[in-house]
Design an enzyme around this catalytic site. Structure first.
Site, short mmCIF file in Angstrom:
data_model
loop_
_atom_site.label_atom_id
_atom_site.label_comp_id
_atom_site.label_asym_id
_atom_site.label_seq_id
_atom_site.Cartn_x
_atom_site.Cartn_y
_atom_site.Cartn_z
N ASP A 1 26.54 -16.44 16.42
CA ASP A 1 26.19 -17.31 17.54
C ASP A 1 27.03 -18.60 17.51
OD1 ASP A 1 24.31 -18.13 19.74
OD2 ASP A 1 23.80 -19.68 18.29
N GLU B 1 30.53 -14.90 19.42
CA GLU B 1 30.15 -15.45 20.72
C GLU B 1 30.97 -16.74 20.87
OE1 GLU B 1 27.54 -17.97 23.44
OE2 GLU B 1 27.27 -18.09 21.27
#
Length: 653
Positions: A317, A370
């Site tokens: 993330d 990401e």
């Protein structure tokens, strides 16, 4: 099949070699060194507790066993680098405990164990002693196949799921990992997905953080059951041929008092400098990548999920927040690096080491970034100057296409570049095309509700978009609910609106996505050459006036190709000419406008014959009927292609 135990959770000794590796940032299994481990000393069973708290004045163990009274069970400082340890005889599994840390400033902190394997269910915040060695695995065949086969030239179609809101019980309670296993896995298999990606499952205090603000990096959240229950879920997925990817958050952590923040009374896991430590956007703390002990903690944690829970991938993330010192900050909130730049040099070095380590130990486990900027070489090997990730989320494609699809079709011709621009860089990285949870929350509307037009046009737009997405180079990801047209935004506190499947158009969209997923997996042309220009060729990217694009996906064998045509207007084109590379018959292999999918059934039923008329820089051409707001796939009928039984059955439907 022979039963296979998970890798043993052996408690590692506090020998200088282990301590030195940890201090140097090179101990990648330090979850065996720290935390609570079932051991025996002098024939007496008990629990060995070990933690790193270099600035603590004293450490005590508190829990149910001593009525949470400090000073009764003191730790010993076993190494001057700040490692404390305590053996507690005859303490039972699942005992609740915390560390009472006395700081050099005279404060008393009650902290959860950073290395605990299980935690108390919220609102409780204590850690639990847990033995991870008892579960008997049955996924040897899956792991063996995974070790031999790379997925780069294979279909990857990911169903992104938040376990707490995929489905809820009638009384609002969560389903457990074991209860979800037969429900979710059978659904995913039926729908034709290859992987499930789970929003973070590390322990976290606040449901509304969706797991992205963790307090227990080694503890699978107790909301849905025990560690063994989650092992059962993963094991069941593997036995049904489904891979599991877990969202993982190494950039920042929760600021709650019982977590990592100011763990020993000082900034330990976070930066010393408040400017770098505080993540103002999310109210969290940023990990300090200048500390080698933090490297040991995080890389060990990544390997822990692969070692102990047999996971098949990690989605990292907020990579951009780690890459840049100034990301999301004003000019007065950051300081340039030693070279005067905005790059976070130590975070970059950490990510390279992380990916090198995972690749060395698990070559066919995937690590997804990401990453939302134009940082170069994200998915290139570190020895070529890259970051070493397996895949990068194509956020540019996602943003451009959602902006385009939200427009009224009458305006799309003025923004045609939003559809075509992604092909300019489609092969610069290994990409995943993501339609994730972030795009259907916080006032952004659901995918279906983003689409313009009346009720019918909303579904037609979405079908056309999905058909285009499936043919676009890159692996695929869709967040739960998108497959049947969830009409309202995702809500994390309740289940999806499954009752919508009782409505005709939602039911037909659901069938459409199921068919499209299976078609994708069965059709090698759509994934065999996914990361190279050899698998793609434009026919016509320039028809902005009619908002139509045509291109080819190609196989290793030059005779095998597929033509994709996307019409992003509600206008039917009766005789639209497109260039093709060879003469002969062609057939419409797929059409998003079929009536069974909710469309107007503008189809090409008869064989399409190519003419000796050059067109679109091709030597031949054919004319097709173009349905409204639709994507069609056209294939040559040169000769019978050898197809799998699965594909033959699919094409008969």
């Amino acid at each position: 099949m022979r039963k296979v135990e998970s890798k043993p959770m052996k408690a590692l000794s506090l020998e200088p070699e282990n301590i030195n590796l940890f201090q140097e940032g090179r101990h990648y299994h330090c979850y065996g060194l720290f935390g609570a481990h079932l051991v025996a000393k002098d024939g007496i069973p008990g629990i060995q507790f070990t933690l790193w708290a270099p600035h603590a004045a004293a450490v005590y163990l508190i829990g149910e066993f001593n009525d949470w009274q400090g000073s009764l069970h003191p730790f010993s400082l076993v190494d001057p680098s700040g490692i404390w340890s305590l053996f507690f005889p005859n303490l039972k599994e699942e005992a609740l405990y915390k560390y009472e840390i006395h700081t050099s400033q005279g404060k008393i902190l009650h902290k959860a164990d950073p290395y605990s394997f299980f935690g108390e269910t919220r609102p409780g915040t204590a850690s639990k002693v847990f033995n991870l060695q008892k579960y008997q695995w049955h996924d040897e065949e899956w792991l063996s196949l995974r070790s031999r086969n790379s997925l780069y030239n294979a279909p990857i179609n990911i169903y992104e799921v938040h376990l707490g809101s995929w489905k809820r019980k009638d009384n609002g309670d969560f389903y457990t990992y074991r209860e979800l296993a037969p429900l979710l896995i059978s659904y995913v298999v039926e729908m034709g997905y290859t992987h499930i990606e789970l929003l973070p499952l590390t322990e976290h205090p606040f449901d509304g953080s969706w797991g992205y603000q963790s307090t227990g990096y080694f503890a699978v959240t107790s909301r849905y059951g025990t560690p063994e229950d989650f092992m059962y879920f993963v094991d069941s997925c593997h036995q049904k041929g489904i891979g599991i990817i877990l969202d993982w958050v190494p950039g920042h952590f929760c600021s709650d008092a019982h977590g990592l923040a100011n763990f020993d009374g000082t900034p330990l896991y976070e930066y010393q400098d408040p400017q770098r430590a505080i993540n103002h956007q999310w109210g969290t703390r940023n990990f300090d990548f200048t500390k080698p002990q933090v490297w040991s903690f995080l890389i060990s944690n990544a390997l822990f999920w692969l070692d102990i829970y047999h996971l098949d991938g990690l989605r990292v993330d907020a990579v951009a927040f780690m890459l840049y010192l100034d990301y999301g900050k004003s000019s007065d909130q950051w300081t340039p690096n030693c070279h005067g730049g905005r790059e976070n040099l130590e975070a970059i070095a950490f990510m390279k080491r992380l990916n090198e380590t995972i690749c060395h130990k698990y070559p066919n486990v995937l690590v997804f970034a990401e990453e939302s900027t134009a940082w170069p070489l994200v998915t290139k090997p570190t020895y070529l100057g890259g970051l070493g990730y397996s895949y990068k989320w194509n956020m540019g494609w996602m943003n451009d296409m959602l902006r385009y699809m939200e427009m009224d079709p009458i305006h799309r011709k003025w923004h045609h570049e939003l559809v075509t621009f992604s092909f300019m860089y489609a092969f610069s990285e290994n990409f995943v095309l993501p339609l994730s949870h972030d795009e259907v929350v916080h006032g952004k509307k659901s995918l279906l509700n983003k689409m313009p037009g009346d009720y019918w046009q909303k579904f037609a737009n979405l079908r056309a978009f999905y058909g285009y997405m499936m043919a676009h180079p890159g692996k695929k990801l869709l967040f739960m609910g998108g497959e049947f047209g969830q009409f309202i935004e995702w809500r994390d506190d309740q289940g999806l609106d499954w009752l919508l499947l009782d409505y005709d158009m939602h039911h037909k969209l659901h069938e459409y996505v199921r068919f499209l997923n299976h078609f994708y997996s069965a059709e090698r042309l759509l994934w065999e050459i996914d990361h190279d220009w050899d698998g793609f060729q434009w026919i016509d990217p320039h028809d902005s006036q009619q908002s139509i694009i045509t291109f080819m996906r190609k196989s290793i064998n030059p005779e095998y190709f597929m033509i994709i045509l996307c019409n992003f207007t509600p206008v039917v084109r009766e005789a639209y000419r497109i260039g093709v590379p060879q003469l002969g018959e062609y057939m419409e292999a797929f059409n998003s406008d079929l009536s069974i999918f909710g469309g107007s059934h503008q189809v090409n039923n008869t064989p399409l014959m190519a003419d000796a008329i050059p067109w679109h820089n091709q030597p031949y051409s054919l004319t097709v009927k173009v349905p409204p707001l639709a994507t069609i796939y056209i294939k040559p009928k040169i000769r019978k292609l050898r197809t799998s039984k699965k594909k033959r059955n699919l094409l008969r439907r």
